[in-house]
Design an enzyme around this catalytic site. Sequence first.
Site, PDB file in Angstrom:
ATOM      1  N   SER A  54       0.830  -1.203   0.000  1.00 55.30           N
ATOM      2  CA  SER A  54       0.000   0.000   0.000  1.00 55.30           C
ATOM      3  C   SER A  54       0.869   1.260   0.000  1.00 55.30           C
ATOM      4  O   SER A  54       1.679   1.437  -0.893  1.00 55.30           O
ATOM      5  CB  SER A  54      -0.959  -0.042   1.195  1.00 55.30           C
ATOM      6  OG  SER A  54      -1.982   0.913   1.080  1.00 55.30           O
ATOM      7  N   ASP A 149      -8.799  -6.814  -4.185  1.00 54.51           N
ATOM      8  CA  ASP A 149      -8.305  -5.603  -3.519  1.00 54.51           C
ATOM      9  C   ASP A 149      -9.207  -4.416  -3.868  1.00 54.51           C
ATOM     10  O   ASP A 149      -9.293  -3.998  -5.024  1.00 54.51           O
ATOM     11  CB  ASP A 149      -6.868  -5.315  -3.946  1.00 54.51           C
ATOM     12  CG  ASP A 149      -6.180  -4.289  -3.052  1.00 54.51           C
ATOM     13  OD1 ASP A 149      -6.850  -3.352  -2.594  1.00 54.51           O
ATOM     14  OD2 ASP A 149      -4.966  -4.436  -2.815  1.00 54.51           O
ATOM     15  N   HIS A 183      -6.795  -6.350   0.361  1.00 56.47           N
ATOM     16  CA  HIS A 183      -5.662  -5.438   0.497  1.00 56.47           C
ATOM     17  C   HIS A 183      -4.805  -5.858   1.689  1.00 56.47           C
ATOM     18  O   HIS A 183      -5.071  -5.442   2.826  1.00 56.47           O
ATOM     19  CB  HIS A 183      -6.211  -4.023   0.686  1.00 56.47           C
ATOM     20  CG  HIS A 183      -5.184  -2.945   0.638  1.00 56.47           C
ATOM     21  ND1 HIS A 183      -4.535  -2.581  -0.511  1.00 56.47           N
ATOM     22  CD2 HIS A 183      -4.696  -2.129   1.612  1.00 56.47           C
ATOM     23  CE1 HIS A 183      -3.712  -1.588  -0.262  1.00 56.47           C
ATOM     24  NE2 HIS A 183      -3.782  -1.295   1.017  1.00 56.47           N
TER      25      HIS A 183
END
Length: 356
Positions: A54, A149, A183
């Site tokens: 991320s 995600d 995620h």
Amino acid sequence: MLRSSPRKLIVRTIVALAMLAATLLLPPALRPTYAQAASLPALKAEQLSVSGLSSGGFMAVQFDVAYSASIVGAGIIAGGPYNCSRGSVNVATMVCSCTSGLPWCSVSNGGTGVASLVETTATYAQRGHIDATANLARQRIWLFSGRADTVVPTAVMDDLAAYYRHYLPAEQIRYRSDIHAEHAIPTDGFGNGCAKLGAPYISNCGVDGAGELLNWIYGSLNPRSTAPPAGRFIEFDQEEFIDSPRRHGMATTGILYVPPGCEGNAAGCKLHVAFHGCKQTAALVGEAHTHNAGYNAWADTNRIVVLYPQAAPVYPWANPNSCWDWFSYDDANYAIKTGRQMRAVKRMTERLMGVQ
């Protein structure tokens, strides 16, 4: 394209930041207990590589590109192309990710504008703001995008793959987008269910992400350890590397894992920097990232020193989620070699590699 009025732009920015702050909420966790913060040891590690999830993925990309002369490879999980945000929180949260939520999310195939980002990269290299892009040709890149995600959708990672293909032969890039994962850092034994979104943003997906990326970057490694960590965790002082770290989105301390055989000068040991994601600091998820993301088991059997630098929140709006600076919340130079956070982490690696 219609231009927004200054007032509307301000409102959009506030809304985007508010949504960013509300994304990936988790209950506070106690910080793990380490010995009193020490000075980062001076070692002589070699073969620097980076990875991240991320915001840590975006940070790993910009670190890799900016300092490409010093790096052998990178592993990116849910990140995007270099300088994707162009210094705008709106672009960061609506084009490079979906952290602004619907209906503001504008992620699309090719939406990050890879061609223009390649042009920016060339300009920065010509001006000496980053290392020569020719260095990237010798690297090995591992990419992972979960098909489920919702924060950094696969379309953004597809653009990252396209960006790297501009500099590297296809055979040096390994891109996995075949798992229905949310995620998170994928593991094969720790974390949430693979399709769950939530802290600590590590998910048991039957995929050893850390192991795959390290093996891809460094070549065939010894099998990972199945025992508890045999090395030493060191909480070190990050203030040596950046003045007033809390003002600039970094914690006062970071964490280093030194495996057996790498104490002292660490000659022959490799060095890997693992950038956490937003809301994934030790202050928020305890030991989950530093102990359970999967790096240390490979470090123990392959003499890999693992650096876990730590970001921190900047309130009230700039960086409430302890993200790395990939959208200029602190520094207009966030993506180049003189960026505060970039240079701080580079100095850490120089200490660990014995660079004066």
